[in-house]
Design an enzyme around this catalytic site. Structure first.
Site, PDB file in Angstrom:
ATOM      1  N   ASP A   1       0.859  -1.184   0.000  1.00 39.64           N
ATOM      2  CA  ASP A   1       0.000   0.000   0.000  1.00 39.64           C
ATOM      3  C   ASP A   1       0.892   1.230   0.000  1.00 39.64           C
ATOM      4  O   ASP A   1       2.043   1.188   0.449  1.00 39.64           O
ATOM      5  CB  ASP A   1      -0.860  -0.047   1.281  1.00 39.64           C
ATOM      6  CG  ASP A   1      -1.787   1.150   1.463  1.00 39.64           C
ATOM      7  OD1 ASP A   1      -2.147   1.789   0.466  1.00 39.64           O
ATOM      8  OD2 ASP A   1      -2.147   1.431   2.628  1.00 39.64           O
TER       9      ASP A   1
ATOM     10  N   PHE B   1      -4.766   4.197   1.376  1.00 41.84           N
ATOM     11  CA  PHE B   1      -5.913   3.454   0.816  1.00 41.84           C
ATOM     12  C   PHE B   1      -5.648   2.908  -0.593  1.00 41.84           C
ATOM     13  O   PHE B   1      -6.597   2.703  -1.350  1.00 41.84           O
ATOM     14  CB  PHE B   1      -7.172   4.326   0.795  1.00 41.84           C
ATOM     15  CG  PHE B   1      -7.458   5.031   2.088  1.00 41.84           C
ATOM     16  CD1 PHE B   1      -7.849   4.317   3.208  1.00 41.84           C
ATOM     17  CD2 PHE B   1      -7.341   6.407   2.197  1.00 41.84           C
ATOM     18  CE1 PHE B   1      -8.120   4.959   4.413  1.00 41.84           C
ATOM     19  CE2 PHE B   1      -7.601   7.062   3.392  1.00 41.84           C
ATOM     20  CZ  PHE B   1      -7.991   6.332   4.500  1.00 41.84           C
ATOM     21  N   HIS B   2      -4.401   2.649  -0.957  1.00 39.23           N
ATOM     22  CA  HIS B   2      -4.093   2.156  -2.303  1.00 39.23           C
ATOM     23  C   HIS B   2      -3.533   0.732  -2.226  1.00 39.23           C
ATOM     24  O   HIS B   2      -2.392   0.473  -2.614  1.00 39.23           O
ATOM     25  CB  HIS B   2      -3.086   3.080  -2.991  1.00 39.23           C
ATOM     26  CG  HIS B   2      -3.635   4.429  -3.312  1.00 39.23           C
ATOM     27  ND1 HIS B   2      -2.841   5.511  -3.606  1.00 39.23           N
ATOM     28  CD2 HIS B   2      -4.920   4.873  -3.378  1.00 39.23           C
ATOM     29  CE1 HIS B   2      -3.607   6.571  -3.852  1.00 39.23           C
ATOM     30  NE2 HIS B   2      -4.869   6.202  -3.716  1.00 39.23           N
ATOM     31  N   PHE B   3      -4.341  -0.199  -1.766  1.00 35.46           N
ATOM     32  CA  PHE B   3      -3.891  -1.575  -1.573  1.00 35.46           C
ATOM     33  C   PHE B   3      -3.776  -2.295  -2.911  1.00 35.46           C
ATOM     34  O   PHE B   3      -4.561  -2.059  -3.837  1.00 35.46           O
ATOM     35  CB  PHE B   3      -4.853  -2.322  -0.648  1.00 35.46           C
ATOM     36  CG  PHE B   3      -4.838  -1.787   0.749  1.00 35.46           C
ATOM     37  CD1 PHE B   3      -3.916  -2.245   1.670  1.00 35.46           C
ATOM     38  CD2 PHE B   3      -5.716  -0.787   1.142  1.00 35.46           C
ATOM     39  CE1 PHE B   3      -3.882  -1.745   2.956  1.00 35.46           C
ATOM     40  CE2 PHE B   3      -5.698  -0.266   2.420  1.00 35.46           C
ATOM     41  CZ  PHE B   3      -4.768  -0.743   3.336  1.00 35.46           C
TER      42      PHE B   3
END
Length: 660
Positions: free
Chosen positions: A347, A550-552
């Site tokens: 992430d 929040f960029h998994f």
């Protein structure tokens, strides 16, 4: 005790009023949105067929694209199942994007990580709150709408890892195909962009305050670049956002809604897929729950899982695909041992808290000034004004810090916005990001209610890797999410360099003298012993204050057969089984250097074309942008017979999207 200035109290009261009035705001917006965007497109089908050609699990950034594109073939019946609702009314209004971070917001999944050993030390339980899109459109319905494809070298790296056809020159036509760029472009940049595609991209000129940020970058020798061209590293002259005529352009609105008039596409929201069904080693359908009823539906050709980097691996595992020992521990019948499912979780991570205050000035407006009667009236009547734009003077820059690596391949992003963590008096930010409330007040209390801006370094090429595992065999139970943040020392070192860079930016004349910005230099109490200002102090600051962006990505990794932890092949087919693909950010071998929404849309476009080609419904692939032509079925047109199938090029399809 000193008294707070009147305007500070005013903004605090306004901020609290906005929170208290959210139900009223939603009611009013419902009336506006229903007038602008009729909801009939998202009504459930009259009846669910026992079998479809394709079942798409998840109607988000990638899944919405896959479903809409597959429905271009008239004789294919397509069902998309989305766990969340139709887009909530406020998601249409760009300036209200912040609402998706509110606790218990209905349009997102609310997960938490497990306690982090190396990070999140100033957060409750050392856990991060994770908000992931849970509505038609997925992340594209609740994100910040920033248009970022990543870096050219991101995709070349995917190809070099053994994934042919994923290099930059191969994926660029799909970015172009999706895009409807609204704005002027230099002639030499036209080949990098699309006109008339489903996804509208609108440039937004920098605000007065954001221009000072650009000037600060130029003072330090960074180039002012045009993201609309091939160069990413630098400070962008303009930012672009997925906004169409003052309304958010999610994949729900820009792909699914126009396609919803096709009789061969069924869209069912508020339907949670519980399991992928197999007959031997081939997919036969899915089990899902809707309105309290559990049903099965068959898939004649394929199931495409597009539930996101956290839900897709969970669904595979509860369906019997994953590390066999782990599945047996949870009494899951093993269909196939796939040890890579749920591994390679990573992430982007952002450093919070670096704040600058400045005197109040009408040129540097407060976010609360969005909600004046005149701005609301202007938006309702014209879909213009402050509510039609991304708020808080948001701007981004990308660069490489440190002494190693390709300088044109960023490892750091800087998020600039006219908001600081104390400006809401601790009413929302602490809870939204899961800060420890006592520590939050102790540190930020001195700047409660003040005007200012923040510059937040973001690690966009992380080396730390974690995992996602099952809590139980019930897909309704949240999985264990362990990103293992900052376990690799290089990640901390890069963020320390990022902090030193933003401190230098804040000290330049455009910000220090012209804006009269003052750095909030109060030492973080937990790190005072490391010597404020030293590298050790900033490393301590990173471990206490950095959190998820929040960029998994990466949990169903695309890889060649030689990689034991690969999950899908280069055409996104799940290893060892038939009729099953994954198409979302989970397939990324490494996360892109930038926000993941647009690359996920590109992955959806590619997946749809892979499927069409393999089922002999695509006559030509997109080729290099210099020769760009696409042939696809137009969902508006029906063939006279199954042997007389009309073809059209993309501009004809995109005209239909624009007219709907």
């Amino acid at each position: 005790m000193s008294l707070l200035p009147l305007n500070t109290l005013r903004d605090g009261v306004v901020g609290l009023a906005i929170l208290a009035g959210i139900p009223i705001v939603r009611l009013l917006l419902s009336l506006v949105v229903l007038r602008l965007q009729p909801q009939y497109a998202y009504q459930p089908p009259h009846h669910i067929l026992p079998q479809y050609d394709f079942v798409v699990v998840g109607g988000g950034s990638a899944g919405g694209v896959v479903a809409a594109r597959l429905s271009e073939v008239p004789e294919w019946k397509v069902l998309v199942l989305e766990a969340g609702p139709a887009p909530p009314p406020e998601t249409y209004v760009p300036a209200l994007a912040f609402m998706s971070l509110l606790p218990q917001y209905p349009g997102v999944w609310h997960f938490k990580t497990v306690p982090q050993k190396h990070a999140l030390k100033n957060f409750a339980g050392q856990k991060a709150n994770i908000a992931q899109g849970r509505a038609l459109g997925g992340g594209s319905t609740v994100n910040g709408m920033f248009y970022s494809r990543g870096n050219k070298r991101d995709f070349d790296r995917w190809a070099s890892l053994g994934n042919p056809g994923w290099d930059y020159n191969s994926v660029l036509p799909y970015f172009v195909k999706a895009e409807d760029f609204r704005g002027p472009l230099p002639p030499e940049y036209e080949k990098f962009h699309g006109r008339g595609g489903p996804l509208t991209v609108t440039p937004q000129p920098p605000t007065t305050l954001a221009r000072q940020f650009l000037k600060a970058g130029a003072q330090l020798g960074f180039p002012i670049v045009d993201f609309r061209g091939p160069i990413q590293a630098g400070f962008p002259e303009n930012a672009s956002f997925t906004i169409r005529d003052g309304v958010r352009c999610s994949t729900a609105e820009c792909y699914l809604r126009p396609a919803s008039s096709r009789p061969n596409l069924h869209i069912l929201h508020s339907a949670t897929v519980l399991k992928v069904l197999f007959r031997g080693k081939r997919v036969s359908g899915v089990t899902f729950e809707h309105n309290g009823k559990v049903m099965n539906v068959g898939a004649r050709r394929e199931v495409i899982v597009s539930a996101g980097a956290l839900r897709s691996p969970q669904l595979l595992m509860v369906s019997g695909l994953g590390p066999s020992e782990h599945l047996r521990r949870h009494n899951v019948d093993v269909v196939l041992d796939l040890p890579g499912v749920g591994q390679n979780l990573h992430d982007h991570i952002i450093v919070n808290g670096l704040s600058w205050t400045h005197p109040r000035n009408s040129a540097f407006s407060s976010p609360t000034e969005l909600f004046t009667p005149s701005s609301v009236h202007q938006y309702i009547r014209e879909r213009q004004g402050p509510l039609a734009e991304v708020p808080v003077n948001l701007h981004n820059a990308f660069m490489r810090v440190g002494n190693r690596g390709d300088p044109s391949w960023p490892n750091l992003q800087i998020l600039f916005l006219s908001s600081i963590f104390g400006d809401d008096f601790g009413t929302v930010n602490a809870a939204s990001f899961n800060f420890d409330a006592r520590r939050f007040k102790r540190y930020f209390g001195d700047i409660y209610g003040q005007s200012g801006f923040s510059m937040r370094p973001i690690l966009v090429d992380p080396k730390s890797r974690g995992s996602l595992t099952l809590r139980s065999s019930d897909p309704r139970d949240d999985p264990y999410i362990d990103p293992n943040y900052l376990s690799h020392p290089d990640d901390v070192a890069t963020l320390v360099e990022g902090i030193k860079l933003v401190l230098a930016l804040g000290h330049t004349p455009p910000l220090k003298d012209e804006v009269k910005a003052k750095f909030f230099d109060k030492p973080l109490p937990e790190c005072v012993g490391e010597g404020p200002g030293s590298d050790k102090y900033w490393a301590c600051y990173v471990r206490h204050m950095a959190n998820t962006y929040f960029h998994f990505a990466g949990t169903c990794k695309m890889a060649p057969s030689s990689d034991p932890y690969g999950v899908v092949d280069h055409r996104l087919r799940v290893r060892g089984v038939g009729g099953l693909r994954v198409a979302d950010a989970s397939v990324m071998p490494t996360v892109t250097a930038g926000n993941t929404n647009i690359p996920s849309i590109m992955i959806g476009e590619r997946a749809a074309d892979f499927i069409k080609q393999e089922w002999h419904k695509l006559t030509t692939f997109p080729v290099h942008h210099s020769q760009q032509r696409y042939k696809h079925y137009d969902g508006n047109t029906r063939p006279k017979s199954s042997s007389a199938v009309p073809f059209t090029i993309v501009p004809a399809i995109s005209r239909r999207y624009k007219q709907t």
